[in-house]
Design a protein around this motif. Structure first.
Motif, short mmCIF file in Angstrom:
data_model
loop_
_atom_site.label_atom_id
_atom_site.label_comp_id
_atom_site.label_asym_id
_atom_site.label_seq_id
_atom_site.Cartn_x
_atom_site.Cartn_y
_atom_site.Cartn_z
N SER A 12 66.66 17.09 67.96
CA SER A 12 66.34 15.75 68.25
C SER A 12 65.50 15.79 69.58
CB SER A 12 67.51 14.96 68.33
OG SER A 12 67.12 13.68 68.72
N ARG A 13 66.17 16.18 70.79
CA ARG A 13 65.36 16.37 72.13
C ARG A 13 64.00 16.94 72.04
NH1 ARG A 13 68.24 19.32 75.62
NH2 ARG A 13 69.74 19.89 74.23
N ASN A 14 64.10 17.75 71.18
CA ASN A 14 62.52 18.71 71.01
C ASN A 14 61.63 17.95 69.90
OD1 ASN A 14 62.76 20.54 73.01
ND2 ASN A 14 64.70 21.30 71.88
N ASN A 15 61.84 16.95 69.44
CA ASN A 15 61.17 16.14 68.51
C ASN A 15 60.93 16.44 67.12
OD1 ASN A 15 60.71 13.88 70.54
ND2 ASN A 15 59.17 15.06 71.38
N PRO A 17 62.29 16.05 63.69
CA PRO A 17 62.98 14.65 63.33
C PRO A 17 63.95 15.09 61.86
CG PRO A 17 60.84 14.58 62.66
CD PRO A 17 60.75 15.58 63.40
N SER A 38 71.76 11.84 69.01
CA SER A 38 71.36 11.21 70.36
C SER A 38 72.64 10.88 71.35
CB SER A 38 70.71 9.70 70.22
OG SER A 38 71.42 8.80 69.22
#
Length: 140
Positions: A12-15, A17, A38
């Motif tokens: 999630s932090r590295n986009n 999805p 998150s």
């Protein structure tokens, strides 16, 4: 289960999805835990019985070494954006509810089925509905 969460958090932090959402649903179905990617969770956190019945808000911050019992809810309150921040080395008893824009200090013990809606100082022991500080532990 926490390893899956950490993978989802990293993705999630590295986009990326889609995969974090699939991991979220897998944890929800298999482990009965609501643990969004998150959420910020520290090191050495223990979820009782692999997170059975635990619900955690997406913006919650949980410190290192926290022990969370079963059926715990950590989340916000309606019409208030802020959510709880849990300090390091805290123990949250089974069935406890931690709600609203509060800060739970470090080395706190929260009793089973307590409903915490106010800030809790470091080294406190809280119990009841609503939760009240019954003592402050000796700092070692």
């Amino acid at each position: 289960m926490l390893k899956l969460y950490r993978l989802a958090n990293f993705l999630s932090r590295n986009n990326i999805p889609v995969l974090p959402k699939l991991i979220y649903y897998f944890n929800r179905v298999v482990f009965s835990v609501v643990l969004p990617a998150s959420t910020q969770i520290g090191k050495n956190v223990i979820l009782g019985y692999q997170g059975l019945g635990i619900v955690i808000h997406p913006r919650v911050i949980i410190g290192d070494g926290v022990v969370i019992g079963t059926n715990v809810t950590i989340g916000g309150r309606s019409k208030i954006y802020a959510v709880p921040i849990i300090g390091n080395d805290t123990v949250i008893g089974s069935g406890a509810k931690i709600l609203g824009p509060i800060k739970v200090g470090h080395h706190v013990d929260i009793g089973a089925n307590a409903v915490v809606i106010n800030d809790v100082p470091d080294y406190a022991v809280v119990v009841g509905v609503p939760a009240k500080v019954i003592r402050i532990k000796n700092k070692l």
